[in-house]
Design a protein around this motif. Structure first.
Motif: not given
Length: 116
Positions: A56-60, A14-21, A48-53, A32-42
């Motif tokens: 987050l968009e669906q949730g507003g 487990w972790t303290f911070v969610t992947n969405h956060a 997974a990043v595309q699904k999270i994005i 303007s980060a690319r999905v590839r860069d976000i994925a590498a950082r996270c």
């Protein structure tokens, strides 16, 4: 760390911070980060990043504008966090905590590089 096929190695436990956060903080750091860069950082897969994005968009919480082949993201920092335990806390309060921590962590890394 990336595995043989370039996909980040999964974290177990487990972790303290969610992947969405994590994804939201990465976008806040570079809108303007690319999905590839976000994925590498996270340390997530691009899928997974595309699904999270999309979540987050669906949730507003997030929207994007297409610019050529890339996107520029906009975060609604006034949105209230979803969990009842965080009632009243906004995205801005979450990001201020996460982004400040990331900036402090980077300062320590930079300091060690200068000393080393």
């Amino acid at each position: 760390m990336a595995g043989v096929d370039g996909v980040p190695e999964p974290h177990t436990g487990w972790t303290f911070v969610t992947n969405h956060a994590r994804v939201l903080a990465a976008i806040a750091d570079n809108r303007s980060a690319r999905v590839r860069d976000i994925a590498a950082r996270c340390r997530l897969t691009e899928r997974a990043v595309q699904k999270i994005i999309a979540d987050l968009e669906q949730g507003g919480y997030l929207s994007h504008t297409r610019h050529g082949r890339g996107n520029t993201y906009d975060i609604d920092a006034t949105r209230i966090l979803r969990h009842p335990a965080e009632a009243g806390l906004t995205v801005a309060s979450l990001l201020s905590m996460l982004v400040r921590d990331e900036a402090e962590r980077q300062e320590r890394v930079d300091e060690r590089v200068r000393e080393g």
